[in-house]
Design a protein around this motif. Structure first.
Motif, short mmCIF file in Angstrom:
data_model
loop_
_atom_site.label_atom_id
_atom_site.label_comp_id
_atom_site.label_asym_id
_atom_site.label_seq_id
_atom_site.Cartn_x
_atom_site.Cartn_y
_atom_site.Cartn_z
N PRO A 80 0.96 -1.37 -0.58
CA PRO A 80 0.08 0.11 0.02
C PRO A 80 0.83 1.23 0.22
O PRO A 80 2.32 1.47 0.61
N GLU A 81 0.16 2.21 -0.35
CA GLU A 81 1.19 3.50 -0.78
C GLU A 81 1.19 4.22 0.53
O GLU A 81 3.00 4.99 0.69
N PRO A 127 5.22 7.75 9.02
CA PRO A 127 5.42 7.85 9.57
C PRO A 127 3.70 9.90 10.02
O PRO A 127 3.28 9.30 11.15
N ALA A 128 3.46 9.70 9.34
CA ALA A 128 2.55 10.70 8.80
C ALA A 128 1.80 10.60 8.60
O ALA A 128 0.79 11.32 8.45
N ARG A 129 1.01 9.01 7.98
CA ARG A 129 -0.06 8.27 7.71
C ARG A 129 -0.11 7.68 8.47
O ARG A 129 0.62 6.85 9.23
N PRO A 130 -1.31 7.28 9.00
CA PRO A 130 -1.75 5.74 9.49
C PRO A 130 -1.67 4.77 9.09
O PRO A 130 -1.41 4.49 7.74
N VAL A 131 -1.29 3.54 10.15
CA VAL A 131 -0.53 2.46 9.44
C VAL A 131 -1.84 1.89 8.75
O VAL A 131 -3.07 1.45 8.72
N PRO A 132 -0.80 0.68 7.78
CA PRO A 132 -2.18 0.58 6.41
C PRO A 132 -3.33 -0.61 6.89
O PRO A 132 -2.38 -1.12 8.32
#
Length: 183
Positions: A80-81, A127-132
């Motif tokens: 994922p992204e 780290p700026a995005r939620p864990v997939p």
């Protein structure tokens, strides 16, 4: 003639001069997958990392002793992204991660008969995005050097010729698009 093959499992024909194709067939849905692929991907929120483990083995055996059953094996893991990088390795083949497409490409080549090959590694998350929440899709391409449908040549009878003909059957199975879900 098709009806006779289905009932008596015998195919009678008069070959034309030169090269020719005797028949093509498609296997039904009742056969075992030639590959066993198991993938496990875990994400960790605390350090924005994770692990990836992929195991691949051939479920069919070579037609002759010492002959490998699956070749040109290629495994793709579609991350994922949120995955920024993957550092993975394997004792068999080469492993490359493309950070733009988020695809980890494992070029295995020939899978040794009766062996399980593995890919292991770590991954880093943004780290700026939620864990997939979703696990990656894993796809496999390969060429199997024998049939999975059970088609074989048991006997070859030739009438009206004095030479000894070769009794053989060359089988090649190419993967369409096999997708495996990782756990």
């Amino acid at each position: 003639e098709r009806e006779r093959v289905g009932v008596g499992k015998v195919l009678r024909f008069v070959p034309p001069d030169g090269r020719f194709e005797l028949m093509r067939y498609a296997a039904g849905i009742d056969f075992a997958m030639p590959l066993d692929l198991r993938a496990k991907v875990e994400y960790r929120e605390r350090d924005h990392g994770g692990t990836v483990n992929v195991l691949v083995s051939s479920t069919i055996r070579g037609a002759k002793k010492g002959e490998d059953a699956c070749g040109d094996a290629l495994v793709r893991v579609y991350f994922p992204e949120q995955v920024m990088g993957v550092s993975a390795s394997s004792a068999y083949g080469t492993v490359k991660f493309d950070p733009r497409s988020k695809i980890c490409l494992w070029t295995i080549g020939t899978i040794p008969d009766g062996r399980t090959v593995s890919l292991t590694g770590t991954l880093s998350l943004d780290p700026a995005r939620p864990v997939p929440r979703q696990k990656p899709t894993v796809s496999a391409d390969f060429v199997a050097q024998q049939t999975v449908s059970g088609l074989s040549v048991e006997r070859l009878d030739i009438s009206g010729e004095s030479y000894k003909a070769f009794k053989g059957l060359k089988c090649t199975l190419q993967a369409g698009n096999y997708e495996f879900r990782s756990g």
